[in-house]
Design an enzyme around this catalytic site. Structure first.
Site, mmCIF file in Angstrom:
data_model
loop_
_atom_site.group_PDB
_atom_site.id
_atom_site.type_symbol
_atom_site.label_atom_id
_atom_site.label_comp_id
_atom_site.label_asym_id
_atom_site.label_seq_id
_atom_site.Cartn_x
_atom_site.Cartn_y
_atom_site.Cartn_z
ATOM 1 N N ASP A 24 0.857 -1.171 0.000
ATOM 2 C CA ASP A 24 0.000 0.000 0.000
ATOM 3 C C ASP A 24 0.901 1.232 0.000
ATOM 4 O O ASP A 24 2.070 1.141 0.378
ATOM 5 C CB ASP A 24 -0.878 -0.021 1.251
ATOM 6 C CG ASP A 24 -1.927 1.069 1.238
ATOM 7 O OD1 ASP A 24 -2.431 1.371 0.144
ATOM 8 O OD2 ASP A 24 -2.232 1.607 2.308
ATOM 9 N N ASP B 8 -1.332 -1.248 6.410
ATOM 10 C CA ASP B 8 -1.428 -0.783 7.795
ATOM 11 C C ASP B 8 -2.822 -0.377 8.233
ATOM 12 O O ASP B 8 -3.032 -0.055 9.390
ATOM 13 C CB ASP B 8 -0.483 0.412 8.009
ATOM 14 C CG ASP B 8 -0.960 1.660 7.268
ATOM 15 O OD1 ASP B 8 -1.726 1.501 6.293
ATOM 16 O OD2 ASP B 8 -0.559 2.765 7.645
ATOM 17 N N ASP C 106 -7.015 -2.634 4.808
ATOM 18 C CA ASP C 106 -6.068 -3.633 4.314
ATOM 19 C C ASP C 106 -6.312 -5.020 4.912
ATOM 20 O O ASP C 106 -5.738 -5.999 4.438
ATOM 21 C CB ASP C 106 -4.624 -3.208 4.648
ATOM 22 C CG ASP C 106 -4.206 -1.944 3.915
ATOM 23 O OD1 ASP C 106 -4.689 -1.738 2.787
ATOM 24 O OD2 ASP C 106 -3.419 -1.165 4.471
#
Length: 750
Positions: free
Chosen positions: A439, A638, A642
């Site tokens: 990400d 995080d 996710d």
């Protein structure tokens, strides 16, 4: 090798079997494995299943009749608060077994380490009875679950590690009990001068305690599934303020909200359910869904998502999706499905047991028959000695140590380096990963916007442009506004006084600073003010191509300059990505950002591939598609958004600075949240799995070489028949070599 940021793992090999939906009870009971499905048709309560063999289903906890593993809840959402009863039971058995085994070891092994006085104080005969008293409850009570699983494995002919454990423990204990109670039945050569026969209670007890330790470690790791689901469910609001037809507001439990209800969302409250704004204006923090730190302005007609956090405005919303239909509930279901579908990799020791168990049993039977037919007088006694020696020397004491010792040492070494490993499965999977998905926000970047540059137009000073922007934004709680104000303060710019502040949804803000009209916003705001922005567009686009968010500062109807804000890339990110590439990984960035910003960041960092404008469900789907193509995928993230992708990935890697649910869903957590932790985790995985394979070799080599010797293969040539004491020594030697080798991981260079 490919590296994809954000991923999940599927079962492999002969044990791969995808979970079926819990509602298909009737169909499941009718298949070829229906004899293992004990759930009646129409049953709606908790169902327990084996992660490795989903065809095993029943209405209560227990162990798998095929592999012996403890059964898990089929739906993690059914998990109740409180500790796992099986974990509580095994922990109790472990501690009681350990307390009884320590004095047993001191008594049995004391003479070898200079503590022979303790045994002499009781006398040899008395010491043997004390060993029986201490060792019997360890074997028959602490080890009872393993004896039952071993019996079931033989009954169903699904031989596994518990077959070896039950066989070895039982052989050691039965032999020792007979040796204490009736030593006279043994040949003279196996008795000492006082007529006593060596016993092996300590070997049986140590095996039980070590296996219990391994089971407790596994159960603790598996508890993370339920914790991740509960952490997600805790994000939801517990109550909602419903507006009745007469205008009266009433606080009701969340489960009592129905589609069509009008709800009040006060400043700072969580949005209770998914809905549409009917009245009011506010900025809502949607980072738990999108992962992006910038709150989103909401006005009449805009959609809002349950569990997101309202800003300073008050909203009236109409409920559109409630209960299981909300986005949060769907995320919970995605996490549960991904975790449930991920079957554990068959342990190396179980693979070995697949051929080792029948081979050992066969050798023991042949040894008994051979000595009974052709052995010296008394032939049956010699036959019993040979068979028991074979079973003892093959007992998997070191096999039980091989994986836990390496894992315990490796997890300690990883913790020193800021890499937290959830279990052995995560390490084993990570060794095989070829694609890494990362990400952007909070993983590659710091996740906190910062003022990057101020670009004044001719005739204006940098400090002046920044003062106008910061003064206007001082009253806003928007993260971009906070970045501008903080940037001005850091540069020592004194702020003025603002009035007539007005937010223009999706465009920017307007107001009066020191008596002059000032506006700050994007190109749409500049166009709305009737300003020709063509000359500034190229300059703004150049900053956007650097991954920055650009805002125009307008003073008295003229553009005075630009200010740009960016989420800075972490200092450690470029070097870490270089190392990951050096390891042969392919790196994919999946982000909710727009494609232009994502491309700018990817180009600057040398990322191989980007997936922009990605929603939470898309991340898990991208990973599933990659896995369907044969890739082994790891995912680093995080945020709450996710969590489904982390669970879907072969290995989920959570940044320690992120959400608890992301950490619970991941197999590996990086304490500092930097990508260089992934490099260390990869090296640690390689070192650990290599160490485990070495341990399995050490665990088997003594036993494998000793089995034919224990069976008496050397007797016709050398007249040599080893006693069970030599078998116990071989077990000890293999255990010592395993422990010593595992401890080398403490100094592994990662």
């Amino acid at each position: 090798m490919h590296l994809v940021l954000e991923g999940s793992e599927h079962a492999e090999g002969g044990h791969c079997c995808h979970h079926q939906d819990g509602s298909e009870t009737a169909d499941r009971a009718a298949d070829s494995d229906g004899r293992y499905d004990k759930v009646p048709s129409g049953y709606s309560g908790a169902v327990y299943t084996c992660p490795m063999h989903p065809q095993v289903r029943q209405t209560g906890p227990g162990s798998c009749p095929i592999c012996g593993m403890g059964l898990e809840l089929e739906s993690a959402a059914m998990a109740e608060e409180g500790p796992n009863p099986e974990l509580v039971d095994f922990t109790r058995r472990f501690w009681i077994g350990a307390v009884l085994t320590v004095p047993l070891l001191v008594l049995a092994m004391g003479p070898m380490v200079g503590l022979g006085g303790i045994r002499q104080a009781f006398g040899e005969r008395g010491a043997l009875w004390i060993e029986l008293v201490l060792g019997t409850p360890v074997v028959l009570w602490c080890g009872w679950p393993f004896l039952v699983r071993g019996w079931n494995s033989f009954r169903s002919m699904n031989l596994n590690m518990f077959s070896l454990i039950a066989m070895g423990v039982s052989a050691s204990w039965v032999f020792s009990v007979v040796a204490v109670v009736a030593p006279g039945i043994f040949p003279v050569g196996f008795r000492d001068a006082d007529g006593n026969v060596p016993v092996y209670f300590e070997a049986a007890a140590v095996i039980v305690v070590l296996v219990l330790l391994g089971q407790v470690m596994e159960l603790r790791a598996r508890e993370g599934t339920g914790k991740a689901i509960r952490a997600l469910l805790d994000l939801a609001a517990k109550t909602a303020r419903v507006i009745r037809e007469d205008g009266r507001e009433e606080e009701i439990p969340l489960e009592d909200v129905h589609v069509g209800d009008r709800l009040r969302v006060r400043p700072g409250d969580k949005v209770p359910v998914d809905g549409i704004v009917m009245d009011g204006r506010s900025a809502i923090d949607e980072s738990m869904i999108t992962g992006e730190p910038v709150p989103v302005e909401k006005v009449q007609g805009d959609a809002v998502t349950g569990a997101t956090i309202n800003g300073t405005g008050s909203l009236v919303i109409e409920a559109k999706r409630v209960g299981a239909d909300t986005v949060l509930a769907q995320i919970v279901e995605m996490v549960a499905n991904a975790q449930r579908s991920r079957a554990p990799i068959q342990k190396y020791a179980d693979k070995v047991a697949g051929w080792f168990v029948p081979a050992v049993i066969g050798v023991a039977v042949l040894a008994f028959i051979g000595w009974a037919l052709w052995g010296p007088v008394p032939p049956l006694s010699y036959a019993l000695i040979a068979a028991v020696s074979v079973l003892i020397i093959a007992c998997p004491c070191a096999l039980g140590l091989a994986t836990p010792m390496s894992i315990m040492t490796a997890t300690g070494r990883g913790a020193q380096a800021g890499v937290l490993i959830k279990n052995a499965e995560a390490l084993e999977r990570f060794e095989k990963v070829d694609t890494l998905i990362v990400d952007k926000t909070g993983t590659l970047t710091e996740g906190k916007p910062r003022l990057v540059s101020v670009l004044p137009e001719p005739g204006h000073e940098e400090a002046e442009v920044l003062r106008l922007a910061a003064t206007l934004e001082r009253g806003s709680e928007h993260p971009l506004a906070e970045a501008i104000v903080t940037g001005a303060e850091d540069r020592g710019v004194a702020l003025g006084a603002a009035s007539d502040f007005q937010a223009v949804t999706g465009k920017g803000v307007k107001g009066t600073v020191d008596g002059k009209s000032v506006a700050l916003g994007n190109l749409a705001l500049v166009t709305e003010l009737g300003i020709e922005a063509g000359a500034f567009t190229e300059k703004a686009n150049a900053r956007r191509d650097e991954g920055e968010t650009v805002m125009f500062v307008v003073l008295e109807g003229q553009v005075a300059g630009l200010v740009s804000v960016a989420d800075p890339v972490k200092e450690t990110t470029p070097a870490a990505l270089k190392d990951l590439h050096a390891l042969g990984f392919r790196i994919v960035m999946a982000t909710g950002d727009n494609e232009r910003t994502a491309k700018a960041v990817a180009a600057r960092l040398g990322i191989d591939e980007i997936r922009a404008d990605v929603l939470p469900a898309d991340k898990a789907r991208i990973i599933a598609d990659l896995q369907a193509g044969g890739s082994k995928v790891a995912m680093a993230g995080d945020g709450v958004n996710d969590a489904p992708a982390l669970a879907q990935a072969d290995v989920g890697i959570a940044m320690g600075t992120g959400a608890d649910v992301a950490i619970e869903s991941a197999g590996i957590t990086l304490v500092k949240g930097n990508l260089d932790g992934i490099v260390r985790a990869r090296r640690l995985a390689h070192a650990t799995m290599r160490n485990i394979r070495q341990n399995l070799f050490f665990a088997l080599i003594y036993n494998s070489l000793g089995v034919p010797v224990a069976a008496g293969i050397l007797y016709p040539f050398l007249g040599m028949l080893i006693s069970p004491m030599f078998a116990a020594f071989a077990m000890s030697a293999s255990s010592i070599s395993v422990v010593t080798n595992a401890l080398r991981l403490r100094t592994a260079r990662i």
